[in-house]
Design a protein around this motif. Structure first.
Motif, short mmCIF file in Angstrom:
data_model
loop_
_atom_site.label_atom_id
_atom_site.label_comp_id
_atom_site.label_asym_id
_atom_site.label_seq_id
_atom_site.Cartn_x
_atom_site.Cartn_y
_atom_site.Cartn_z
N GLY A 1 23.02 41.73 -7.59
CA GLY A 1 22.62 43.20 -8.38
C GLY A 1 23.67 44.14 -8.35
N LYS A 2 25.06 43.56 -8.69
CA LYS A 2 26.16 44.71 -8.74
C LYS A 2 26.66 44.68 -10.12
CE LYS A 2 27.98 43.72 -3.96
NZ LYS A 2 28.90 43.15 -3.08
N GLY A 3 26.02 44.22 -11.30
CA GLY A 3 26.28 44.47 -12.59
C GLY A 3 27.08 42.92 -12.89
N ASN A 4 28.01 42.87 -13.94
CA ASN A 4 28.90 41.99 -14.51
C ASN A 4 30.02 41.85 -13.61
OD1 ASN A 4 26.77 41.80 -16.49
ND2 ASN A 4 27.96 43.35 -17.74
N THR A 5 29.86 41.55 -12.44
CA THR A 5 31.16 41.58 -11.51
C THR A 5 31.55 40.10 -11.48
OG1 THR A 5 29.56 41.48 -9.61
CG2 THR A 5 30.44 43.59 -10.10
N LYS A 6 30.44 38.98 -11.75
CA LYS A 6 30.91 37.44 -11.62
C LYS A 6 30.66 36.96 -13.00
CE LYS A 6 29.80 36.81 -6.75
NZ LYS A 6 28.94 35.93 -6.08
N VAL A 7 31.69 36.43 -13.72
CA VAL A 7 31.72 36.02 -14.97
C VAL A 7 32.22 34.45 -14.96
CG1 VAL A 7 32.31 36.23 -17.43
CG2 VAL A 7 31.72 38.18 -15.97
N ILE A 8 31.49 33.71 -15.44
CA ILE A 8 32.15 32.21 -15.68
C ILE A 8 32.39 31.82 -17.49
CG2 ILE A 8 31.51 29.97 -15.19
CD1 ILE A 8 29.78 30.50 -13.03
N LEU A 9 33.57 31.55 -17.65
CA LEU A 9 33.66 31.02 -18.95
C LEU A 9 34.01 29.58 -18.77
CD1 LEU A 9 36.07 34.07 -20.14
CD2 LEU A 9 33.69 33.29 -20.75
N ALA A 10 33.63 28.86 -19.79
CA ALA A 10 33.88 27.32 -19.99
C ALA A 10 34.14 26.84 -21.29
CB ALA A 10 32.87 26.60 -19.23
N ASP A 11 35.09 26.04 -21.64
CA ASP A 11 35.19 25.54 -23.15
C ASP A 11 34.10 24.80 -23.74
OD1 ASP A 11 37.67 26.71 -23.11
OD2 ASP A 11 38.81 25.29 -22.31
N ARG A 12 33.57 23.92 -22.70
CA ARG A 12 32.58 22.94 -23.15
C ARG A 12 31.88 22.51 -21.66
NH1 ARG A 12 34.21 17.82 -21.76
NH2 ARG A 12 36.14 17.46 -21.09
N GLY A 13 30.68 21.99 -21.94
CA GLY A 13 29.67 21.61 -20.68
C GLY A 13 28.54 20.76 -21.27
N TYR A 14 27.60 20.28 -20.50
CA TYR A 14 26.31 19.75 -20.91
C TYR A 14 25.36 20.35 -19.94
CZ TYR A 14 27.06 15.98 -17.64
OH TYR A 14 27.43 15.31 -16.43
N MET A 15 23.98 20.17 -20.43
CA MET A 15 22.79 20.47 -19.48
C MET A 15 21.91 19.48 -19.33
SD MET A 15 21.10 23.18 -22.17
CE MET A 15 19.54 23.26 -21.40
N GLU A 16 21.23 19.33 -18.24
CA GLU A 16 20.47 18.48 -18.13
C GLU A 16 19.08 18.96 -17.00
OE1 GLU A 16 21.57 14.85 -16.12
OE2 GLU A 16 23.30 15.71 -15.44
N THR A 17 17.97 18.59 -17.16
CA THR A 17 17.04 18.99 -16.21
C THR A 17 16.62 17.89 -15.16
OG1 THR A 17 15.35 18.13 -17.59
CG2 THR A 17 15.71 20.44 -17.80
N LEU A 18 16.37 18.29 -13.96
CA LEU A 18 16.08 17.47 -12.87
C LEU A 18 14.80 17.57 -11.98
CD1 LEU A 18 19.88 17.75 -11.09
CD2 LEU A 18 19.11 16.00 -12.60
N ASN A 19 14.43 16.70 -11.39
CA ASN A 19 13.27 16.95 -10.44
C ASN A 19 12.13 17.34 -11.42
OD1 ASN A 19 11.50 16.46 -8.08
ND2 ASN A 19 12.41 18.61 -7.15
N ASP A 20 11.84 16.37 -12.43
CA ASP A 20 10.66 16.94 -13.35
C ASP A 20 10.69 18.09 -13.72
OD1 ASP A 20 9.76 14.29 -13.00
OD2 ASP A 20 8.29 14.79 -11.11
N GLY A 21 11.97 18.70 -14.24
CA GLY A 21 12.06 20.07 -14.87
C GLY A 21 11.87 21.14 -13.88
N SER A 22 12.49 20.90 -12.48
CA SER A 22 12.14 22.00 -11.47
C SER A 22 13.54 22.64 -11.26
CB SER A 22 11.75 21.53 -10.17
OG SER A 22 10.54 20.93 -10.09
N TYR A 23 14.53 21.95 -11.77
CA TYR A 23 15.94 22.46 -11.88
C TYR A 23 16.82 22.22 -13.09
CZ TYR A 23 14.97 23.09 -6.74
OH TYR A 23 14.44 23.39 -5.63
N LEU A 24 17.70 23.12 -13.37
CA LEU A 24 18.74 22.80 -14.61
C LEU A 24 19.86 22.67 -13.91
CD1 LEU A 24 19.28 22.94 -17.61
CD2 LEU A 24 19.54 25.41 -17.15
N LYS A 25 20.68 21.56 -14.26
CA LYS A 25 21.91 21.28 -14.07
C LYS A 25 22.81 21.52 -15.02
CE LYS A 25 24.92 17.78 -12.11
NZ LYS A 25 25.04 16.28 -11.81
N LEU A 26 23.74 22.49 -14.97
CA LEU A 26 24.70 22.92 -16.02
C LEU A 26 26.37 22.34 -15.53
CD1 LEU A 26 24.47 24.32 -18.70
CD2 LEU A 26 25.33 26.40 -17.57
#
Length: 478
Positions: free
Chosen positions: A182-207
């Motif tokens: 809740g402090k605004g845009n104080t944490k930023v993550i930049l990445a060149d590439r990646g992939y996404m998948e869902t786990l535990n029958d869609g309960s979690y998103l793994k990036l």
């Protein structure tokens, strides 16, 4: 006569079934289009949407029945007149009124069916339909990243990707803003590439991210430029887990929707109206007692009689005295304050009374609608059958046009009367029954003309009248 009744009813049954389904579909489509943007993209499956469509199809039934009867009667008697079957029946000595008996009995039966449906089944269906619609509208859209657009569906995170491969789910140019603290845009993550998948029958998103940086800005409680700390961390691989419980489809307790008037039958509406009127009477009774506290009186008092003052400075008038200048200012100040308080209290009371009246009127109107929609089945039959016999045009051309015209006229009058009744500008019975009474009179007029084989909609008839009027005008002019 039984053969003729069967002939007429069979000619009516087919068009009625088809037109009823078509009318329900049109009304359902028009209604759901209002929520189209909120219904798509929720990934709820076929069963949930099928239930929603089924429930709202039932809610459209009382409105669709009158229009279906009107359109089916126009088509039926238009076809009978166009193929001279109605003429053959009349030539056998059977009056038009007798021919109408099968549909008349059917329409009367539909009056009772419509009222039972509207009073007993529709409140329960409305409860399930609107609660389900509310839950669907509250559900978040399915997880979907679009190229170059920030996705804010995951709580406390804002994610943007330059490109997403729909087949491999690979991402490129990932930008993540972490707002979990809740402090605004104080944490930023930049990445060149990646992939996404869902786990535990869609309960979690793994990036899973590759070749990127994490930026963090620590803001102290006491804001000073020298105290702010910045950190940067490079990573070759980074895995982030996002909980997706907020994307689950959750049902709300249906009892929360039960108090709404469209969820009540006639008995429940009468009970609620009685309670509203009792509360209104109680409010009226407390008004006089409460407003007395805002008034005070400055009468003759012994302290003024004991004061050694010039009696000529006071001018006696009944039991009141005109006081000196200082007393007069205090009295005027007090009176002004009291007047403002009285105005404020009266306005608040008037607003409460207006809201109570609107609440009572809306519930009474809802009760009358259950009767007016039912009686509309008989009224629409009385218009459609004689009018079809007069027009003598079957099919879906002229009958559809005429049916839409009369139904729109009926609907506009009903909506106008409903609004006037809720604003207490017209009595509720008069406002709610006017549309039925007007169309009933029009139906009797059409029945009278049909029995006399009137050429009410024959172009040649009006052309002859125009020629006669034109010749008469030329004769007067000459």
């Amino acid at each position: 006569m039984r053969k003729i009744d069967k002939l007429v009813f069979k000619a009516f049954a087919g068009p009625f079934a088809i037109t009823f389904c078509v009318v329900v579909f049109i009304f359902l489509t028009q209604f759901l289009m209002n929520y189209f943007d909120e219904l798509i993209g929720k990934d709820l499956g076929f069963v949930v949407y099928a239930r929603l469509i089924f429930y709202f199809s039932l809610t459209m039934t009382p409105v669709a029945l009158p229009l279906a009867i009107l359109l089916a009667c126009l088509i039926t008697f238009g076809n009978l007149g166009e193929h001279f079957e109605l003429t053959a029946i009349k030539s056998a000595g059977i009056s038009l009124t007798r021919v109408l008996y099968p549909m008349l009995f059917f329409s009367i039966a539909m009056v009772f069916v419509s009222f039972w449906f509207n009073n007993n089944l529709i409140p329960k269906v409305n409860l399930k339909a609107y609660s389900l619609l509310y839950d669907i509208r509250q559900k978040k859209p399915a997880l979907d990243f679009k190229d170059g657009i920030f996705y804010n569906g995951i709580p406390n995170y804002s994610i943007k990707v330059k490109h997403k491969d729909p087949e491999t789910q690979e991402l490129s140019g990932v930008l993540i803003y972490d707002h979990s603290e809740g402090k605004g845009n104080t944490k930023v993550i930049l990445a060149d590439r990646g992939y996404m998948e869902t786990l535990n029958d869609g309960s979690y998103l793994k990036l899973t991210l590759f070749d990127g940086n994490m930026y963090n800005q620590n803001k102290p409680k006491i804001r000073r430029k020298n105290n702010e700390q910045y950190s940067k961390m490079e990573f070759a691989k980074n895995e982030i887990m996002f909980p997706l419980q907020s994307f689950d489809f959750q049902r709300t307790d249906e009892n929360l929707f039960k108090p709404h008037r469209v969820m009540n039958n006639v008995g429940e509406l009468n009970t609620k109206v009685d309670s509203f009127r009792a509360a209104k009477s109680k409010l009226q009774g407390t008004f006089i007692n409460n407003i007395k506290s805002f008034y005070s009186y400055n009468l003759k008092h012994e302290k003024f009689l004991k004061r050694n003052i010039d009696t000529e400075a006071y001018e006696k008038k009944g039991d009141f005295y005109f006081f000196d200048e200082s007393d007069e200012k205090n009295i005027l100040r007090t009176a002004t304050t009291q007047a403002r308080n009285i105005k404020s209290f009266t306005n608040a009371y008037s607003e409460q009374m207006i809201n109570r009246d609107k609440e009572i009127a809306s519930h009474v109107v809802e009760k009358y609608k259950k009767f007016t929609f039912a009686v509309a089945c008989l009224v629409m039959f009385l218009i459609g059958a004689p009018l079809g016999a007069i027009i003598k045009k079957g099919g879906l051309g002229v009958p559809v046009l005429v049916a839409i015209m009369f139904f729109v006229f009926y609907h506009v009058m009903s909506i106008t009367g409903e609004k006037l009744a809720k604003e207490s500008l017209v009595s509720i019975p008069q406002a709610m029954w006017t549309s039925n009474v007007v169309l009933f009179i029009i139906g009797l007029f059409f029945l009278y003309k049909a029995r006399r084989d009137s050429a009410l909609f024959d172009g040649d008839y009006y052309r002859v009248l125009f020629d006669k009027a034109s010749n008469l005008f030329k004769g007067i002019k000459s």
